[in-house]
Scaffold this motif. Structure first.
Motif, PDB file in Angstrom:
ATOM      1  N   LEU A  40       0.828  -1.197   0.000  1.00 57.81           N
ATOM      2  CA  LEU A  40       0.000   0.000   0.000  1.00 57.81           C
ATOM      3  C   LEU A  40       0.870   1.259   0.000  1.00 57.81           C
ATOM      4  N   GLY A  41       2.018   1.191   0.653  1.00 56.27           N
ATOM      5  CA  GLY A  41       2.919   2.340   0.664  1.00 56.27           C
ATOM      6  C   GLY A  41       3.556   2.615  -0.675  1.00 56.27           C
ATOM      7  N   ALA A  42       3.549   1.624  -1.590  1.00 57.12           N
ATOM      8  CA  ALA A  42       4.104   1.822  -2.932  1.00 57.12           C
ATOM      9  C   ALA A  42       3.153   2.584  -3.848  1.00 57.12           C
ATOM     10  N   SER A  43       1.961   2.912  -3.370  1.00 58.31           N
ATOM     11  CA  SER A  43       1.002   3.657  -4.184  1.00 58.31           C
ATOM     12  C   SER A  43       1.566   5.025  -4.544  1.00 58.31           C
ATOM     13  N   PRO A  44       1.338   5.497  -5.760  1.00 60.21           N
ATOM     14  CA  PRO A  44       1.832   6.838  -6.138  1.00 60.21           C
ATOM     15  C   PRO A  44       1.197   7.955  -5.332  1.00 60.21           C
ATOM     16  N   ARG A  45       0.114   7.676  -4.639  1.00 61.86           N
ATOM     17  CA  ARG A  45      -0.535   8.694  -3.820  1.00 61.86           C
ATOM     18  C   ARG A  45       0.120   8.842  -2.455  1.00 61.86           C
ATOM     19  N   VAL A  46       0.998   7.925  -2.098  1.00 67.71           N
ATOM     20  CA  VAL A  46       1.636   7.933  -0.783  1.00 67.71           C
ATOM     21  C   VAL A  46       3.006   8.578  -0.899  1.00 67.71           C
ATOM     22  N   HIS A  47       3.239   9.618  -0.101  1.00 67.84           N
ATOM     23  CA  HIS A  47       4.541  10.278  -0.067  1.00 67.84           C
ATOM     24  C   HIS A  47       5.487   9.595   0.913  1.00 67.84           C
ATOM     25  N   ARG A  48       4.963   9.275   2.083  1.00 66.01           N
ATOM     26  CA  ARG A  48       5.740   8.594   3.126  1.00 66.01           C
ATOM     27  C   ARG A  48       4.801   7.652   3.861  1.00 66.01           C
ATOM     28  N   TYR A  49       5.353   6.632   4.468  1.00 63.39           N
ATOM     29  CA  TYR A  49       4.513   5.750   5.279  1.00 63.39           C
ATOM     30  C   TYR A  49       5.365   5.117   6.367  1.00 63.39           C
ATOM     31  N   ASN A  50       4.674   4.655   7.401  1.00 61.28           N
ATOM     32  CA  ASN A  50       5.384   4.067   8.527  1.00 61.28           C
ATOM     33  C   ASN A  50       4.536   2.975   9.175  1.00 61.28           C
ATOM     34  N   PRO A  51       4.967   1.720   9.103  1.00 63.59           N
ATOM     35  CA  PRO A  51       4.311   0.653   9.867  1.00 63.59           C
ATOM     36  C   PRO A  51       4.883   0.606  11.277  1.00 63.59           C
ATOM     37  N   LEU A  67      10.596  -3.100  22.076  1.00 62.60           N
ATOM     38  CA  LEU A  67      11.088  -2.697  20.759  1.00 62.60           C
ATOM     39  C   LEU A  67       9.916  -2.247  19.895  1.00 62.60           C
ATOM     40  N   ASN A  68      10.091  -1.148  19.226  1.00 63.42           N
ATOM     41  CA  ASN A  68       9.077  -0.634  18.308  1.00 63.42           C
ATOM     42  C   ASN A  68       9.675  -0.635  16.905  1.00 63.42           C
ATOM     43  N   GLY A  69       9.234  -1.582  16.085  1.00 64.69           N
ATOM     44  CA  GLY A  69       9.720  -1.646  14.719  1.00 64.69           C
ATOM     45  C   GLY A  69       9.034  -0.605  13.853  1.00 64.69           C
ATOM     46  N   VAL A  70       9.815   0.283  13.250  1.00 61.40           N
ATOM     47  CA  VAL A  70       9.266   1.366  12.438  1.00 61.40           C
ATOM     48  C   VAL A  70      10.056   1.467  11.136  1.00 61.40           C
ATOM     49  N   ARG A  71       9.506   2.191  10.222  1.00 59.55           N
ATOM     50  CA  ARG A  71      10.199   2.498   8.964  1.00 59.55           C
ATOM     51  C   ARG A  71      10.639   3.945   8.903  1.00 59.55           C
ATOM     52  N   ASP A  72       9.792   4.834   9.434  1.00 61.95           N
ATOM     53  CA  ASP A  72      10.055   6.277   9.422  1.00 61.95           C
ATOM     54  C   ASP A  72       9.526   6.837  10.732  1.00 61.95           C
ATOM     55  N   SER A  73      10.396   6.915  11.740  1.00 64.12           N
ATOM     56  CA  SER A  73       9.920   7.263  13.078  1.00 64.12           C
ATOM     57  C   SER A  73       9.386   8.692  13.165  1.00 64.12           C
ATOM     58  N   ASP A  74       9.748   9.564  12.231  1.00 62.62           N
ATOM     59  CA  ASP A  74       9.235  10.935  12.271  1.00 62.62           C
ATOM     60  C   ASP A  74       7.729  10.990  12.041  1.00 62.62           C
ATOM     61  N   LEU A  75       7.147   9.930  11.469  1.00 61.15           N
ATOM     62  CA  LEU A  75       5.699   9.902  11.250  1.00 61.15           C
ATOM     63  C   LEU A  75       4.929   9.447  12.480  1.00 61.15           C
ATOM     64  N   LEU A  76       5.623   8.968  13.502  1.00 63.11           N
ATOM     65  CA  LEU A  76       4.940   8.599  14.734  1.00 63.11           C
ATOM     66  C   LEU A  76       4.429   9.858  15.431  1.00 63.11           C
ATOM     67  N   LEU A  77       3.223   9.773  15.984  1.00 66.19           N
ATOM     68  CA  LEU A  77       2.632  10.944  16.616  1.00 66.19           C
ATOM     69  C   LEU A  77       3.509  11.557  17.699  1.00 66.19           C
ATOM     70  N   PRO A  78       4.145  10.761  18.592  1.00 65.03           N
ATOM     71  CA  PRO A  78       4.982  11.398  19.623  1.00 65.03           C
ATOM     72  C   PRO A  78       6.116  12.227  19.039  1.00 65.03           C
ATOM     73  N   PHE A  79       6.673  11.792  17.907  1.00 67.23           N
ATOM     74  CA  PHE A  79       7.760  12.552  17.295  1.00 67.23           C
ATOM     75  C   PHE A  79       7.234  13.701  16.433  1.00 67.23           C
TER      76      PHE A  79
END
Length: 423
Positions: free
Chosen positions: A72-83, A119-131
């Protein structure tokens, strides 16, 4: 005599009339150019804000795996994503934080191999609400980025780092809950969580200081089996793209019980006002064009009325009516072209002042919603050839409208009536 040459002689003979036309055209062209500059700057700033702020879409539900999130993150409509993939792990070679409160009576003392880290597995931690909202702040090093997908790295909380003397570049070892797998992690960042330690007994793995952020693949290596994501956040460019992403998620994930939430408040607060400024600038251009045509048409009509005797003489000498209309058109066009050049110099200053007053110069709230607004660069106002071309085209159109419509009266009159009216 050629009517073009006659138009030039008329402009030189009537310097006051020429100066009035030039002044009107300079004002009109300056306002038009200012509107185009403001609209272009608003469009550029809105595009930058869409890439930076965007609209966050949070997807939750059973069966949401990292692989599905990547698709879903590979969609052209998605700029960034974080699981987000959580896991409990053991600490090897470092001392985890312990609660200050005493253990309740009857609670068994766990072995040292019991999970004590979160442990919190993330891809882009800046997208997490606390950050993204600023409650968690990187104090040293950097955050987890998509480039860390194949690396064994970690961002640790400063209390855990302080207790063990950890710095950026050091290595920590974590193990799976069953003790079968061990992964060494390089510390690439240290963050601060303002949440205080609880006053009552809390298992070490639930203490805020024992939380680490690592790439998703690291958590998968330590996990005993396939695990579902807690959530996945996708950033799109607009609410419309968010709705399109919702449709893609339904096709990809099926009819399962997924929670799809769209957070477009930051977009509405930051991008919508900029778009309204652009729309306002476009409205200015249309109003100026219409008003300019009306004003110039009135001025030309008054000038034609003052020159009725001249027109009557020319018609009595056999001059064609359309050539008289053409003469007036050439006179107005000859004044309009230099007015565009003058407007190119004056329009930059006028548009810059307007932009300072109308465009938001503060940092987008979505970047640091919890922090005070800080000034950023003023949106760039630049005169482009396309803008000058539009202004010149509108000026020529105004010239034609302002001369042809009043010139219809010339086509309907005869030399005798013109000369008689001038007596």
């Amino acid at each position: 005599m050629n009517f073009v040459k006659r138009a030039g002689l008329s402009l030189r003979a009537g310097k006051a009339r020429t100066a009035v036309l030039l002044g009107i055209f300079v004002v009109i062209c300056t306002l038009l150019l200012g509107g185009f500059l403001l609209r272009g700057a608003a469009a550029r700033q809105a595009a930058d804000a869409q890439r930076t702020i965007g609209v966050d879409v949070t997807l939750k539900g059973e069966g949401l795996t990292p692989a599905l999130a990547d698709r879903l993150g590979a969609s052209p409509r998605v700029h960034r994503y974080n699981p987000l993939l959580p896991l409990e792990a053991t600490a090897l070679g470092i001392e985890p934080l312990e609660p200050d409160a005493p253990r309740p009576p009857g609670d068994p003392v766990g072995a040292r191999t019991a999970p004590v880290l979160a442990l919190n597995g993330v891809r882009d931690s800046d997208l997490l609400l606390p950050f993204s909202y600023g409650s968690h702040r990187i104090t040293a090093g950097r955050a987890i980025t998509p480039e860390d997908a194949g690396r064994e790295v970690a961002v640790v909380e400063q209390r855990l780092a302080g207790k063990n003397g950890l710095e950026v570049g050091d290595t920590v070892r974590v193990g799976s809950a069953d003790g079968r797998r061990v992964v060494p992690l390089t510390v690439v960042g240290i963050y601060r969580d303002p949440m205080p330690d609880p006053s009552s007994w809390t298992p070490p793995r639930l203490l805020p200081g024992n939380a680490l952020y690592v790439p998703v693949r690291t958590v998968q290596r330590l996990s005993p089996g396939a695990a579902d994501l807690t959530e996945a956040v996708f950033r799109t460019g607009s609410p419309e793209q968010a709705e399109q992403l919702r449709s893609e998620a339904r096709r990809l994930l099926g009819s399962g019980s997924f929670d799809f939430r769209v957070n477009d408040k930051a977009y509405d607060d930051q991008v919508r006002p900029i778009q309204r400024v652009g729309a306002f600038a476009g409205l200015i251009v249309r109003i100026v064009a219409v008003a300019g045509a009306l004003i110039l048409g009135l001025v030309v009509m008054l000038q034609i009325r003052d020159r009725r005797e001249e027109l009557g003489v020319l018609l009595s000498l056999g001059e064609r009516k359309w050539r008289l209309v053409g003469q007036h058109t050439v006179e107005v066009v000859a004044v309009a072209l230099p007015a565009v050049a003058v407007a190119a110099l004056a329009g930059q200053l006028a548009a810059r002042q307007t932009g300072d007053a109308l465009l938001d110069r503060r940092e987008p709230a979505a970047l640091r919603p919890g922090s005070p607004d800080t000034p950023t660069d003023v949106p760039e106002m630049r005169v482009e050839p396309a803008d000058l071309g539009r202004v010149a085209g509108i000026a020529l159109g105004i010239s034609l409208v302002a001369t042809v419509i009043p010139g219809i009266g010339i086509l309907r009159l005869h030399p005798r009536s013109l000369l008689a009216a001038g007596e």
